[in-house]
Design an enzyme around this catalytic site. Sequence first.
Site, PDB file in Angstrom:
ATOM      1  CD  GLU A 220      -1.417   2.402   1.994  1.00 17.25           C
ATOM      2  OE1 GLU A 220      -2.184   3.469   1.871  1.00 17.25           O
ATOM      3  OE2 GLU A 220      -0.220   2.375   2.568  1.00 17.25           O
ATOM      4  CG  ASP A 243      -4.554   3.266   6.221  1.00 14.83           C
ATOM      5  OD1 ASP A 243      -3.739   3.340   7.012  1.00 14.83           O
ATOM      6  OD2 ASP A 243      -4.281   3.031   4.954  1.00 14.83           O
TER       7      ASP A 243
END
Length: 363
Positions: A220, A243
């Site tokens: 990511e 997140d």
Amino acid sequence: MSLPPVLRDLLTAPGPSGREGIAAGVWRGHAEKFATLERDTFGSTVARVAGTSTEDGTSAGTSEGGVPSLAVVGHIDEIGLIVTHIDDKGYLRIAAVGGQDPQQLVGQRVKLITKNGLVPGVIGKKPIHLIEADERSRAAKLKELTIDIGATDKDDALQAVRIGDVAVVDAEPLELRGGRVASRSMDNRIGSFVAYEVARLVAEQGGAPGEVQAWAVAREETGLHGAATTAHRVRPDIAVVVDVTFASDQPGVDTNEIGEHPLGSGPVVELGTPLHPWVGDRLIETAEAEGIPYTISATGRGTGTDADAINIAADGIPTGVIGVPLRYMHSVVETAQVEDILNAAKLIAAFAQGLTSDVDLLR
């Protein structure tokens, strides 16, 4: 509130983008106790907990009129460093893996992931006594920093490390007052832990109506790549990405820009252009029904998370985002509230239990 043991295991496992294997292995070791695992060549893992709404335990999916499957997504990688050159004196020259602030690196201990195991090192700097006055106010640049592994020369260094090996800062989690914890790699071992914890809670409850998938995706920090490839392959009906997000109670941040999300205020439900409105609205409704504290953030463009890759994958996957407030992001002392992390998992698990076959995601 103490740090959950599984999260501690994840925080102490090194796994920068492209070299997530150690951290991913820790995640799989815990998830395999209650879920069916799938690995891919990219380094991402999917842990499946069967749904209860069909005979074979899978979800029929919205296209078939069944209860939609839900993917809960956290990325397993962290920022780090990569060795680009070894000089004649045995010092390792480095470049960033992900978004690094060189000021955070000076004076840090590191561990390098090599083919022969972990190798310790330090990032030193010329003593202040030897720094000229005009240099003292100048910020360090990454190209000026080196890792010292104690080697006597280049040949000695090459006995332990090679160009292309990666490193992370060697910093143990530190439990602070008020149920708060500081550590490196909170971004985003928090998200991968929440994905794990949602699947564990659902399995403990005997399953949810639809299949629940926990994803621990790779890379990511360098481009949302693991989320994109996993979404293309798995194609869940709904995804909730977890997140970290900027805590608003850190000195120097502007709440007019980021909103108000202090530590202890609960998970942050993001609403905005790339996100499916039904998913966001249902997350908020679920939080209110369950008595889980939450705040809301908004974006008119991208989220800066794996949601930006997942929502446009395949034919488009309805996607939501849950953030966990974090101080000092992309540093070695990222600080979060344990209760916020656990509440994020409880919220998404309740969301999964509330999915039904009449969910209409068409817009």
